[in-house]
Write an enzyme that holds these catalytic residues in place. Sequence first.
Site, mmCIF file in Angstrom:
data_model
loop_
_atom_site.group_PDB
_atom_site.id
_atom_site.type_symbol
_atom_site.label_atom_id
_atom_site.label_comp_id
_atom_site.label_asym_id
_atom_site.label_seq_id
_atom_site.Cartn_x
_atom_site.Cartn_y
_atom_site.Cartn_z
ATOM 1 N N GLY A 167 1.107 5.295 0.043
ATOM 2 C CA GLY A 167 0.288 4.178 0.500
ATOM 3 C C GLY A 167 -0.362 3.492 -0.684
ATOM 4 O O GLY A 167 0.304 2.981 -1.575
ATOM 5 N N ALA A 209 0.126 -0.358 -3.703
ATOM 6 C CA ALA A 209 1.547 -0.699 -3.729
ATOM 7 C C ALA A 209 2.181 -0.556 -2.353
ATOM 8 O O ALA A 209 2.888 -1.455 -1.873
ATOM 9 C CB ALA A 209 2.277 0.176 -4.740
ATOM 10 N N SER A 261 -0.407 10.639 2.462
ATOM 11 C CA SER A 261 -1.304 11.756 2.745
ATOM 12 C C SER A 261 -2.694 11.436 2.237
ATOM 13 O O SER A 261 -2.867 11.025 1.092
ATOM 14 C CB SER A 261 -0.794 13.038 2.076
ATOM 15 N N ILE A 296 -4.999 6.053 -7.748
ATOM 16 C CA ILE A 296 -5.758 5.689 -8.945
ATOM 17 C C ILE A 296 -6.823 4.671 -8.598
ATOM 18 O O ILE A 296 -7.981 4.783 -8.979
ATOM 19 C CB ILE A 296 -4.805 5.186 -10.047
ATOM 20 N N GLU A 333 -8.484 -3.502 -10.260
ATOM 21 C CA GLU A 333 -9.446 -4.318 -9.528
ATOM 22 C C GLU A 333 -9.576 -5.747 -10.056
ATOM 23 O O GLU A 333 -10.320 -6.535 -9.498
ATOM 24 C CB GLU A 333 -10.813 -3.631 -9.549
ATOM 25 N N ALA A 334 -8.849 -6.077 -11.100
ATOM 26 C CA ALA A 334 -8.839 -7.447 -11.605
ATOM 27 C C ALA A 334 -7.446 -8.021 -11.392
ATOM 28 O O ALA A 334 -6.445 -7.321 -11.551
ATOM 29 C CB ALA A 334 -9.214 -7.483 -13.085
ATOM 30 N N LYS A 376 -12.630 -14.828 -10.501
ATOM 31 C CA LYS A 376 -12.299 -14.533 -11.900
ATOM 32 C C LYS A 376 -11.639 -15.763 -12.520
ATOM 33 O O LYS A 376 -10.635 -16.266 -12.006
ATOM 34 C CB LYS A 376 -11.341 -13.328 -11.974
#
Length: 498
Positions: free
Chosen positions: A13, A16, A39, A45, A49-50, A78
């Site tokens: 999940g 990606a 799972s 990771i 976030e940018a 941004k």
Amino acid sequence: MPNKKMKVVIAGGGTAGWIAAAALAHQMGEILDITLVESQEIGTIGVGEATIPPMRTFHRLLGINEQEFMRATNATFKLGIQFENWEKIGGKYFHSFGITGKQTIVTDFIHFWLRGRELGIAQEFGDYCLEFKAALKNRFSINEQAKVNYAFHLDAGRYASFLRERAEARGVKRFEGKIAQVKQNPESGFITSLKMESGQDIPGDLFLDCTGMRGILIEQTLQTGFEEWGHWLPCDSAIAIQTESTGPAVPYTKSIAHHAGWRWQIPLQHRVGNGIVFSSQHLSKDEALNMLLSSVDGKGLTEPNVIKFKTGRRKKSWNKNCIAMGLASGFLEPLESTSIHMIMTAVTRLLLLFPHGEIKQSIVDEYNSQAESEFIRIRDFIILHYKATERDDSPFWRYCKDMEIPHDLMHRINLFKDFGRSNQVEGELFRLDSWTQVMLGQGIIPASYHPIVDLMPERDLQLFLNSIATDVDKNIAMMSTHQDFLKKYCPSVVSNIK
């Protein structure tokens, strides 16, 4: 149109997996049977976030409402990335998403700027770019008078949840559990099903590997192979931590170089994402963690997340009936915020080359050729930041400054250094403006400019430059502060905005 729906199984999940699921379901859901396996016990990771501006085009493809998305992910705007200490300690420059100046049919704006600089009548290069000046003044708005090219800072975990909701609403089935075995056809080697720890088999025709760096399908099962690029990009470790916001969110990412790598700051509405990227040959994990913790403001919200990585790519993104996406396909450090973008281009590429029934090798080869080209071009742009430096204060930077680099990148640097020309390949992610801003920022000043610029009288050149800078300032004066615009446009339910 085949009568039987093709079964697509997405392994993993996270960002990606759910980007792939949401896109395939939105565009082809009526002819596909899509199952996503993940799972909750296996973490993601979750530090990508940018983002960069093409994300907005992808969202339009999926019919995503921008304000709804931003509220759900606590997003901010941004306008670019501020780089500190990259060319030299104390140096600072900005890679904006905007177009600088005005182009002409014959030559680029930088040639007019170079002559103006020689004559002493030009301002800083960034003063002719709306996004650059708006970012540094913490201004932002969306209007027809002053169109701004922008991207987002977002909560990656919330983004995955947002996309999951959309995907499941369009029929994607989610299966909770761990993969125990990947079954293959003994003759062709094609993957036939995923056997879960529960004992259940999940069969499929096409499998997407979104299992992160483990690459359970593409590498552990199909043994596709990995091409390492650590000799050009020597950082191999990162540590991430989230902290409380201590002030208004700025509309740009910060990338601050240190003696063995760099660290990032990404402001969201409700918190700040912080991280440090480093070479473990030049800095220990404990030293890196201390450096990171001493640099952050605000109370920590998470425990430090230590990430080890190899820079490089799978030798094939598509192998047999398996396509690797996200970290399963390879890793490029997030210096230019390309991680989420590369997931989106991988899914878009699949949509354009989606097999009709049997998987033909010609389609696989075309997909792999495009994926390889994208990886290499982005890789070279990131290498540029390390190679073009005056820093020689540490073994890490001396290595980067002296290292051999790919021939195509060396040619681009020399072309810019000699003539102020930023080459661009068709379909390339980073535009002329991006190459120009980073090369100038890293201290590469062209030795000459296009001779046609000399045909413009000095007074006309000054008027030309002044009119652009004046227009930029007028447009900025009409903008709200970034914080005020967020409050009106997309306030998050958990926002710290005052």
